[in-house]
Design an enzyme around this catalytic site. Structure first.
Site, short mmCIF file in Angstrom:
data_model
loop_
_atom_site.label_atom_id
_atom_site.label_comp_id
_atom_site.label_asym_id
_atom_site.label_seq_id
_atom_site.Cartn_x
_atom_site.Cartn_y
_atom_site.Cartn_z
N GLU A 113 46.09 37.85 37.69
CA GLU A 113 45.08 38.51 38.52
C GLU A 113 45.52 38.61 39.99
O GLU A 113 44.86 39.27 40.79
CB GLU A 113 43.79 37.70 38.35
CG GLU A 113 42.55 38.23 39.01
CD GLU A 113 42.45 37.73 40.43
OE1 GLU A 113 41.80 38.41 41.22
OE2 GLU A 113 43.05 36.69 40.75
N HIS A 131 34.63 46.86 31.09
CA HIS A 131 34.76 46.36 32.46
C HIS A 131 33.38 46.08 33.07
O HIS A 131 32.98 46.72 34.05
CB HIS A 131 35.54 47.38 33.31
CG HIS A 131 36.67 46.76 34.08
ND1 HIS A 131 37.80 46.28 33.49
CD2 HIS A 131 36.84 46.55 35.41
CE1 HIS A 131 38.62 45.81 34.40
NE2 HIS A 131 38.06 45.93 35.58
N GLY A 181 36.91 40.05 38.14
CA GLY A 181 36.89 38.88 37.28
C GLY A 181 36.80 39.19 35.79
O GLY A 181 36.64 38.29 34.97
N ASN A 182 36.95 40.47 35.43
CA ASN A 182 36.86 40.85 34.01
C ASN A 182 37.98 40.22 33.18
O ASN A 182 37.74 39.69 32.11
CB ASN A 182 36.95 42.37 33.88
CG ASN A 182 35.76 43.07 34.48
OD1 ASN A 182 34.70 43.13 33.87
ND2 ASN A 182 35.92 43.58 35.69
N GLY A 183 39.20 40.27 33.71
CA GLY A 183 40.35 39.75 32.98
C GLY A 183 40.25 38.25 32.75
O GLY A 183 40.39 37.76 31.63
N ARG A 184 39.97 37.53 33.82
CA ARG A 184 39.88 36.06 33.69
C ARG A 184 38.75 35.67 32.74
O ARG A 184 38.89 34.75 31.93
CB ARG A 184 39.65 35.43 35.07
CG ARG A 184 40.90 35.37 35.92
CD ARG A 184 40.59 35.11 37.35
NE ARG A 184 39.96 36.26 38.00
CZ ARG A 184 39.47 36.26 39.24
NH1 ARG A 184 39.50 35.15 39.95
NH2 ARG A 184 38.94 37.35 39.74
N THR A 185 37.64 36.40 32.83
CA THR A 185 36.50 36.08 31.97
C THR A 185 36.84 36.33 30.50
O THR A 185 36.61 35.47 29.64
CB THR A 185 35.27 36.91 32.38
OG1 THR A 185 34.96 36.60 33.73
CG2 THR A 185 34.07 36.60 31.50
N TYR A 231 51.45 43.13 28.84
CA TYR A 231 50.00 43.01 28.60
C TYR A 231 49.28 44.28 29.06
O TYR A 231 48.46 44.85 28.33
CB TYR A 231 49.52 41.77 29.34
CG TYR A 231 48.04 41.52 29.42
CD1 TYR A 231 47.22 41.55 28.29
CD2 TYR A 231 47.44 41.21 30.64
CE1 TYR A 231 45.86 41.29 28.39
CE2 TYR A 231 46.10 40.94 30.76
CZ TYR A 231 45.31 40.99 29.64
OH TYR A 231 43.97 40.72 29.73
N TYR A 232 49.61 44.75 30.24
CA TYR A 232 48.97 45.96 30.76
C TYR A 232 49.35 47.19 29.95
O TYR A 232 48.52 48.05 29.70
CB TYR A 232 49.33 46.15 32.25
CG TYR A 232 48.44 45.34 33.17
CD1 TYR A 232 48.03 44.06 32.81
CD2 TYR A 232 48.00 45.85 34.38
CE1 TYR A 232 47.22 43.31 33.64
CE2 TYR A 232 47.18 45.10 35.23
CZ TYR A 232 46.80 43.84 34.84
OH TYR A 232 45.98 43.10 35.65
N1 LIG Z 1 45.09 49.73 31.39
C1 LIG Z 1 44.11 48.85 31.21
N2 LIG Z 1 43.14 49.10 30.31
C2 LIG Z 1 42.16 48.22 30.10
N3 LIG Z 1 42.06 47.05 30.76
C3 LIG Z 1 42.97 46.76 31.67
C4 LIG Z 1 44.04 47.63 31.94
N4 LIG Z 1 44.82 47.09 32.89
C5 LIG Z 1 44.26 45.91 33.18
N5 LIG Z 1 43.15 45.70 32.46
C6 LIG Z 1 42.30 44.49 32.43
O1 LIG Z 1 41.62 44.40 33.64
C7 LIG Z 1 41.83 43.10 34.20
C8 LIG Z 1 41.72 43.21 35.70
O2 LIG Z 1 40.35 43.39 36.01
P1 LIG Z 1 39.62 42.49 37.08
O3 LIG Z 1 38.17 42.74 37.03
O4 LIG Z 1 40.33 42.61 38.40
O5 LIG Z 1 39.84 41.04 36.46
P2 LIG Z 1 40.47 39.79 37.19
O6 LIG Z 1 39.95 39.81 38.60
O7 LIG Z 1 40.04 38.60 36.40
O8 LIG Z 1 41.91 40.08 37.05
C9 LIG Z 1 43.19 42.72 33.70
O9 LIG Z 1 43.40 41.33 33.68
C10 LIG Z 1 43.16 43.25 32.30
O10 LIG Z 1 42.50 42.37 31.40
MG LIG Z 2 40.58 41.23 40.07
#
Ligand SMILES: Nc1ncnc2c1ncn2[C@@H]1O[C@H](COP(=O)(O)OP(=O)(O)O)[C@@H](O)[C@H]1O
Ligand SMILES: [Mg+2]
Length: 320
Positions: free
Chosen positions: A56, A185, A190-194, A221-222
């Protein structure tokens, strides 16, 4: 209703079986030696926090994360926010362990609570709250749904996980949940960490250890998420299986009298009498064709895993 393309299934059958077999071995050997167990659990929690936060953008290293969490040390030159992120993530893991049980059913309130812990003291205004405006994901090939759809989509996803209409196994379910949640989303941040926490609830309730997506796999991963946005789950499934295999292997290697002997691929192929070269074995590992896992940037496997692969191919040749 969510349409899921399950064409990945055939290719993953033997990997799924292997992961379930390993989980069964782990379950059978419970109670595990408690000192070893709590050490692994603690180490994995630190790794999980480090990897998820650094994906993140958090710049604390693994060692720094460990110092912040275990010794309460403040690292010079790193922001207060980054320290909070580490501590918050640890609290969220502890919360996860406190609610997980065999018959755990996914609840929206748990997702919100975990998100609330993640952004506690950082983004007080929207910690634990669904977004009320638009968001964009850098590098993504789509724009997340309009804010007024989020709540319904989230309910639908939770219902999907709890009813499991396609009878997906736990690994598939966690993977699809992972992708669909970040696709929706639901939060401003915080979507990824959650989701990397909540997907593990789905695995841990069945006796799996947590799957930790490594920071070194961030790019993969991305890319895998972008493919999943187009309905192709192959790459994301592989990443999830490999993450799960790694933690299973860590636990299994700690059992008394286990016959796992994981070594770096480079050291196995350099032994006299080794049959294949490093490139080939590494390819098999990356493709999920042998029992292997990654530590940092290096792949580990066992001589037995390579032998099993050779025997299996031999058997197939004899059949056809
Ligand atoms: N191309 C994508 N399609 C869907 N989800 C994605 C993509 N790229 C990144 N993500 C997701 O979005 C998250 C980032 O969103 P965000 O809300 O900033 O979460 P965090 O702050 O926890 O990283 C990444 O960790 C991943 O899970
Ligand atoms: Mg983030």
């Amino acid at each position: 209703m969510w349409k899921i393309d399950t064409t990945y299934r055939e290719e993953f059958q033997s990997t799924f079986e292997r992961l379930y077999d390993k989980m069964a071995v782990l379950k059978q050997s419970r109670p595990l030696p408690s000192i070893a167990l709590s050490k692994i659990k603690e180490q994995l929690s630190i790794e999980w926090t480090y990897n998820s936060n650094s994906i993140e953008g958090n710049t604390l290293t693994l060692r720094e994360t460990q110092m912040v969490l275990q010794e309460g040390i403040t690292v010079k030159g790193k922001s207060l926010r980054e320290h909070f992120e580490a501590k918050n993530h640890e609290k969220a893991i502890n919360y996860l362990f406190s609610i997980v049980k065999d018959d755990y059913e996914l609840r929206c309130i748990d997702i919100l609570s975990i998100h609330g812990l993640i952004l506690n003291l950082i983004e007080e205004d929207f910690a634990g709250r669904i977004r009320n405006g638009g968001v964009r994901i850098t590098g993504a090939n789509f724009i997340p749904p309009n804010a007024n759809k989020v709540s319904d989509l989230l309910d639908e996803l939770i219902d999907y996980v709890n009813t499991n209409p396609l009878d997906l196994n736990d690994i598939e379910l966690a993977t699809i949940f992972h992708h669909k949640l970040v696709w929706i989303h639901p939060f401003f941040d915080g979507n990824g960490r959650t989701v990397r926490l909540v997907m593990n609830l789905l695995l841990m309730r069945k006796g799996f250890p947590p799957a930790i997506i490594l920071n070194t796999d961030r790019k993969k991963y991305y890319e895998a998420l972008n493919l999943a946005n187009n309905g192709n789950y192959q790459k994301l499934m592989l990443l999830m299986c490999q993450a799960l295999e790694r933690t299973l292997n860590i636990y299994l290697s700690s059992l008394p009298d286990n016959d796992y002997d994981f070594q770096e691929i480079s050291s196995i192929v350099n032994e006299p009498g080794s049959f294949y070269g490093q490139e080939y074995i590494s390819l098999l590992a990356r493709q999920g064709k042998i029992d292997a896992h990654k530590e940092g940037r290096n792949w580990y496997t066992t001589k037995k895993a390579i032998q099993d692969y050779i025997d299996n191919r031999q058997r197939k040749r004899n059949i056809y």
